[in-house]
Design a protein around this motif. Structure first.
Motif, short mmCIF file in Angstrom:
data_model
loop_
_atom_site.label_atom_id
_atom_site.label_comp_id
_atom_site.label_asym_id
_atom_site.label_seq_id
_atom_site.Cartn_x
_atom_site.Cartn_y
_atom_site.Cartn_z
N ILE A 225 0.98 10.06 -27.21
CA ILE A 225 0.64 10.04 -28.73
C ILE A 225 -0.92 9.78 -28.84
N VAL A 226 -1.53 8.98 -28.14
CA VAL A 226 -2.97 8.68 -28.32
C VAL A 226 -3.83 9.94 -27.82
N MET A 227 -3.35 10.79 -26.72
CA MET A 227 -4.36 11.86 -26.83
C MET A 227 -4.22 12.82 -27.68
N GLU A 228 -3.00 13.11 -28.08
CA GLU A 228 -2.50 14.10 -29.07
C GLU A 228 -3.27 13.75 -30.53
N GLY A 229 -2.84 12.44 -30.79
CA GLY A 229 -3.30 12.11 -31.98
C GLY A 229 -4.71 11.87 -32.33
N PHE A 230 -5.66 11.40 -31.41
CA PHE A 230 -6.81 11.35 -31.47
C PHE A 230 -7.85 12.53 -31.34
N VAL A 231 -7.59 13.45 -30.29
CA VAL A 231 -8.35 14.61 -30.11
C VAL A 231 -7.41 15.78 -30.11
N ARG A 232 -6.20 15.90 -30.55
CA ARG A 232 -5.39 16.87 -30.45
C ARG A 232 -5.49 17.81 -29.33
N PHE A 233 -5.27 17.08 -28.24
CA PHE A 233 -5.14 17.69 -26.87
C PHE A 233 -3.77 17.41 -26.22
N ARG A 234 -3.25 18.59 -26.30
CA ARG A 234 -1.85 18.44 -25.59
C ARG A 234 -1.65 19.11 -24.21
N ILE A 235 -1.31 18.17 -23.31
CA ILE A 235 -0.68 18.57 -21.86
C ILE A 235 0.51 18.16 -21.53
N SER A 236 1.28 18.80 -20.69
CA SER A 236 2.63 18.53 -20.30
C SER A 236 2.99 17.08 -19.89
N PRO A 237 3.90 16.20 -20.27
CA PRO A 237 4.12 14.97 -19.85
C PRO A 237 4.05 14.52 -18.47
N VAL A 238 4.31 15.58 -17.65
CA VAL A 238 4.17 15.29 -16.24
C VAL A 238 2.88 15.22 -15.52
N GLU B 187 0.77 -1.26 -0.23
CA GLU B 187 0.12 -0.04 -0.15
C GLU B 187 0.88 1.28 -0.12
N ILE B 188 2.04 1.26 0.50
CA ILE B 188 3.13 2.37 0.48
C ILE B 188 3.66 2.23 -0.76
N GLY B 189 4.20 1.37 -1.33
CA GLY B 189 4.93 1.10 -2.57
C GLY B 189 3.85 1.63 -3.75
N VAL B 190 2.67 1.42 -3.57
CA VAL B 190 1.94 1.86 -4.70
C VAL B 190 1.74 3.48 -4.85
N PHE B 191 2.06 4.20 -3.73
CA PHE B 191 2.00 5.67 -3.60
C PHE B 191 3.55 5.96 -3.95
N ILE B 192 4.51 5.32 -3.86
CA ILE B 192 5.76 5.59 -3.96
C ILE B 192 6.01 5.71 -5.64
N THR B 193 5.09 4.69 -6.23
CA THR B 193 5.19 4.52 -7.79
C THR B 193 4.93 6.02 -8.58
N ALA B 194 4.31 6.80 -7.78
CA ALA B 194 3.84 8.04 -8.31
C ALA B 194 5.03 8.91 -8.54
N ALA B 195 6.02 8.79 -7.65
CA ALA B 195 7.19 9.51 -7.89
C ALA B 195 7.96 9.66 -9.16
N ASP B 196 7.55 8.39 -9.83
CA ASP B 196 8.36 8.19 -11.14
C ASP B 196 8.11 9.43 -12.11
N VAL B 197 7.09 10.46 -11.73
CA VAL B 197 6.97 11.48 -12.71
C VAL B 197 8.28 12.32 -12.72
N PHE B 198 8.98 12.35 -11.53
CA PHE B 198 10.18 13.09 -12.00
C PHE B 198 11.13 12.53 -12.79
N LEU B 199 11.08 11.37 -12.68
CA LEU B 199 12.06 10.44 -13.62
C LEU B 199 11.87 10.79 -15.06
N ILE B 200 10.63 10.77 -15.48
CA ILE B 200 10.02 11.44 -16.56
C ILE B 200 10.46 12.65 -17.21
N LEU B 201 10.30 13.71 -16.09
CA LEU B 201 10.54 14.96 -16.33
C LEU B 201 11.86 15.25 -16.61
N TRP B 202 12.94 14.38 -15.68
CA TRP B 202 14.37 14.56 -16.01
C TRP B 202 14.83 14.07 -17.34
#
Length: 442
Positions: free
Chosen positions: A335-348, A145-160
């Motif tokens: 790719i799915v969001m931008e390709g299907f509906v032309r909606f762009r948000i930041s990767p983070v 249950e704690i590890g599941v929340f820790i997985t959310a921190a990978d957003v910083f890895l994506i950004l970097w």
């Protein structure tokens, strides 16, 4: 290519911040040009070794030894052919699969396809959440249950990684794939399998079709191999290469991109086969034939092999798989969001939204029913993927078979026929899976 082939003209490509950013050297040796194309195939290969694949390979090896290695090989061949169509679509039309669906179909068709693709990515992310949390638990004793929340921190890895450039993303994924392969190489060496039986396992066996229980696990291996988000992902990231737009340059780009994905998927086959071989050489050989959970396999490796190294390497490989899949699922979602509906948000932001939706069901199951029920949640995620898969494969085969859409790079008839057969087979297998779940047979 005939402009009438598509409902509307192309616009801003998906992942525009990395589109065409990797130069393909001209006037160099073929090997140097090939080096420029290495990368996308390995990002795709990540999806072929997710926790769903681990679970089916472990169960198959523990229950039936090496026999189902043929099924792993067959499913990998299916994946190689389908991913080659993704590269063909991207290079010939300049579109990823999501854009192609939007431009070819009316909105009442493309919008539901978008929703199904989003559901598939969330289901994929759910499996990654569970797999990464299990990896953290196995290595560091962190409760799920704690590890599941820790997985959310990978957003910083994506950004970097994305701030460093797309080549850094590819290098990170390839490095972790190397760690995963090395972990299993050491474990296989410690298990010392019967290599004669391993070789025989890659040959087809009538028993696979005649033994109902073996057939069921074989269907699970195939069903967990071809992932819907990989079809969108590959058709998008191939376009990070700045290849020429003339006929000769496109043909060369297609050839090199196909080699890249083929070699990468052969690495994925080696990893998946290694999981099955490890299970056969340890669990099946010692009579532990009912291994169905990943944490069960980890716990039993140490007493069987007599070492603490093997289960540690097992946990490291699982954690690396989860981290790798984090990167590729985020890009597939963009790719799915931008390709299907032309909606762009930041990767983070995209990552946070997808991961939040995936964490919620994982937490509900863990808190209410306990950590042991996460296996059922993994199964549910595979069912969702199975349901969505035909809605990605069928358009892909249709588009690449159309000369009006593909021009000179239209898929040859033999390739279209093979991929159509694969599509029908996978649809049938997934229909079988859905029926089994609906009737309580799973």
């Amino acid at each position: 290519m005939s402009q009438e082939a598509w409902r509307e003209s192309r616009d801003t490509p998906s992942l525009s911040e990395v589109f065409g950013t990797i130069a393909v050297p001209s006037g160099q040796t073929p090997f140097r040009r090939f080096l420029a194309f290495i990368g996308p195939g390995y990002l795709v290969a990540v999806g072929y070794m997710d926790p769903g694949n681990w679970a089916t390979s472990l169960a198959g090896g523990a229950k039936f030894g090496y026999t189902l290695l043929f099924v792993a090989l067959l499913s990998n061949i299916m994946a190689i052919l389908l991913q080659s169509l993704c590269a063909r679509l991207a290079i010939a039309s300049g579109r990823d699969l999501a854009q192609a669906c939007r431009d070819a179909f009316p909105r009442w068709v493309s919008f539901p396809l978008w929703l199904l693709a989003e559901a598939a990515i969330i289901a994929t992310d759910l499996a990654e959440v569970i797999g990464t949390a299990i990896g953290l638990n196995l290595l560091f004793g962190i409760p799920l249950e704690i590890g599941v929340f820790i997985t959310a921190a990978d957003v910083f890895l994506i950004l970097w990684l994305q701030n460093r450039g797309f080549r850094w993303v590819e290098a990170f994924v390839i490095a972790l794939l190397g760690v995963i392969a090395a972990c299993f190489l050491v474990q296989i060496a410690m298990a010392d399998p019967d290599w004669n039986e391993v070789i025989r396992g890659f040959a087809p066996s009538v028993e696979i079709a005649t033994n109902p229980e073996m057939l069921y696990i074989a269907l699970g291996i195939i069903g967990a191999t071809v992932m819907p988000h990989n079809l969108y992902l590959h058709s998008g990231i191939v376009q990070t290469r700045a290849f020429g737009q003339d006929r000769g340059s496109k043909r060369q780009a297609l050839r090199l991109a196909t080699w890249d994905s083929t070699l990468a998927l052969m690495l994925a086959l080696c990893v998946n086969a290694s999981i099955l071989i490890l299970a056969a050489a340890t669990f099946n050989a010692s009579g532990n034939t009912e291994i169905v959970e990943i944490d069960q396999a980890h716990a039993l490796l140490s007493p069987i092999l007599g070492e603490t190294v093997a289960p540690t390497l097992f946990g490291i490989a699982l954690l690396c798989c989860g981290l790798n899949a984090t990167v590729t699922a985020t890009m597939a979602g963009q790719i799915v969001m931008e390709g299907f509906v032309r909606f762009r948000i930041s990767p983070v932001m995209r990552r946070l939204i997808t991961r939040t939706v995936a964490i919620l069901p994982a937490m509900v199951v863990i808190v209410i029913w306990g950590a042991e029920e996460t296996g059922r949640l993994l199964i549910l995620s595979q069912v969702v993927l199975s349901f969505q898969l035909p809605f990605a494969i069928v358009p892909l085969v249709m588009f690449t078979a159309s000369r009006a859409k593909m021009g000179d790079l239209v898929a040859p008839r033999w390739l279209t026929a093979l991929c159509a057969l694969i599509a029908v087979t996978i649809i049938g297998l997934n229909a079988n899976l859905l029926w089994s779940v609906a009737t309580g047979g799973f």
